[in-house]
Design an enzyme around this catalytic site. Structure first.
Site, PDB file in Angstrom:
ATOM      1  CE  LYS A  51      79.566  66.579 134.703  1.00 16.42           C
ATOM      2  NZ  LYS A  51      79.482  67.202 133.077  1.00 16.42           N
ATOM      3  CG  ASP A  75      79.595  63.151 133.203  1.00 17.73           C
ATOM      4  OD1 ASP A  75      79.651  63.869 132.198  1.00 17.73           O
ATOM      5  OD2 ASP A  75      80.496  63.240 133.862  1.00 17.73           O
TER       6      ASP A  75
END
Ligand code: NAD
Length: 427
Positions: free
Chosen positions: A106, A146
């Site tokens: 991430k 995201d």
């Protein structure tokens, strides 16, 4: 992320709990409790007024044992290394449970994208790649969008990477625009994946979707397509909610006949902010931020940020609720989770429920590698197969082990990751 909840502690608590249940090899547990690699870097960006502003960027690679690390880049003002670590760890479980040959990673930047001009956003995206391009790539680590990032940004990032390495490399990043290496069906993938999971849960619980009502938190990418998908399934969506940047607070937007997601989409900006005046003029009710959670609904779909169902808010959930489908990552704190379990509410845990996005991201990489692109129907049908299989695997584990769905999902995921570690001779 609300201040009191540390997402990484939450992710580790969940992992430790299942590691104990599984009697997991302590060496495997030691390797999986922490990310494999972490990068924190400065991104100096020339602003439109000529000044230089320094942003902090992150990339965390939790695991690459099952394939290249995979996970989005979040632009959010309260982004921290711990949030990124948690999200990276959940990605490892997500790719494992969805059974796609990728690991978990991430990235992020502490910034409110909406406060930047388009030019500043582009320079920030290119700057992020310049700092990290040596450590990512189609065979190393593949980012994606995201919260706060979008396909256009992925297109700039892919372009910057391709320029730096000297060859067109669409597979370095997914969630790119269609026509620029993106896959059809990616935009709706996460929200539709949430609904495929809900459909399977309803079959298991013998709930007729035609009579079902959902209440949704958020109205961004995931929430919008979860709302559309839920209505396609035959149900009604009582409300959605959103963060209002002008008022610096969240609101719930409801309609007594059920919301019309296509209408609301038409009055929502790219950051998921609804024009509440236009909504009110069209007969919608605008209520307090957390009103969504106390609605008389069968299904709650938290699809905004972490820690939204917590010790305090869990008390407000109505007796009618039978399913919590976690569209967001980490929306339920461990205390709230225990309360849901006690009440017998069926939970579809985040890394199973929202795995549709990464699954179509994986399909996008496959299409990039082949340089051959599938139709939207083909993508969504493959997605449905993957999601249905993942749900069934977790449900079978839950029934077999008499385990809570979140624990069962962890069991399925950890088992796959540890097997890969063994097969590669790490254990
Ligand atoms: P987004 O930025 O498109 O939308 C977020 C939405 O949440 C916006 O409507 C925003 O107004 C709203 N919001 C923010 N704070 C809120 C609050 N306090 N109360 C109510 N609403 C609030 O983000 P997204 O891509 O839809 O992601 C939502 C969640 O789903 C995140 O947890 C993300 O990590 C997760 N997720 C996203 C994807 C994906 O493919 N986009 C995949 C898997 C998981």
């Amino acid at each position: 992320m609300s201040e009191q909840i540390n997402a990484f502690k939450m992710a580790q608590t969940q992992f430790d709990h299942v590691a104990r249940m599984l009697n997991l090899d302590p060496q495997a547990a030691a390797m999986l409790r922490w990310p494999t690699r972490e990068f924190r870097f400065q991104i100096p960006v020339k602003m439109d007024d000529g000044s230089i502003r320094v942003f902090f960027g992150y990339r965390v690679q939790h695991s690459d044992v099952r394939g290249p690390s995979k996970g989005g880049i979040r632009f959010h003002p309260s982004e921290t290394l711990d949030t990124v670590r948690a999200l990276a760890m959940w990605m490892t479980w997500k790719t494992a449970v969805a059974d796609i040959p990728l690991g978990g990673g991430k990235g992020g930047v502490a910034v409110d994208s909406a406060s930047l001009s388009i030019g500043e956003q582009e320079r920030l995206c290119r700057g992020w790649i310049q700092q990290i391009y040596r450590n990512i790539g189609p065979r190393q680590d593949v980012p994606a969008p995201d919260v706060g990032t979008n396909p256009r940004m992925m297109g700039w990032m892919m372009d910057e990477y391709s320029k730096l390495v000297g060859e067109y490399t669409p597979g370095v990043i997914t969630g790119k625009p269609v026509g620029g290496g993106g896959s059809l069906g990616r935009t709706e993938a996460t929200g539709f994946g949430v609904v495929y999971n809900i459909r399977e849960a309803m079959k298991h619980l013998d709930i007729n979707p035609q009579n079902a009502i959902a209440a949704i938190q958020g109205f961004g990418n995931v929430a919008q397509y979860a709302a559309i998908g839920f209505i396609n399934l035959g149900g009604k969506v009582a409300c959605v909610s959103y963060w209002d940047r002008d008022d610096q607070k969240a609101y719930t937007v409801s309609h007594e006949d059920g919301i019309d997601p296509l209408f609301l989409q038409s009055i929502t900006d790219v950051y998921g902010t609804i024009d509440k005046d236009k909504a009110r003029d069209s007969g919608y009710k605008i209520e307090d931020s957390m009103a969504w959670i106390s609605k008389e609904a069968d299904v709650l779909i938290p699809a905004a940020l972490e820690g939204q169902i917590n010790a305090e808010t869990v008390e407000q959930i109505s007796a009618r609720v039978k399913i919590v489908a976690e569209g967001a990552n980490g929306p339920t704190t461990p205390e709230a989770d225990a309360a849901l379990q006690e009440r017998g509410i069926f939970n579809i845990p985040d890394f199973l429920c929202n795995a549709g996005g990464v699954t179509v991201s994986y399909f996008e990489s496959v299409q990039n590698d082949m340089n051959f692109y599938w139709s939207r129907e083909e993508v969504l049908s493959k997605l449905d197969d993957k999601m249905t299989k993942a749900f069934r695997d977790v449900l079978d584990m839950a029934l077999r082990e008499k385990a809570y769905m979140r624990d069962a999902a962890y069991m399925v995921a950890i088992d796959k990751v540890v097997k890969a570690m063994e097969l590669r001779g790490w254990l």
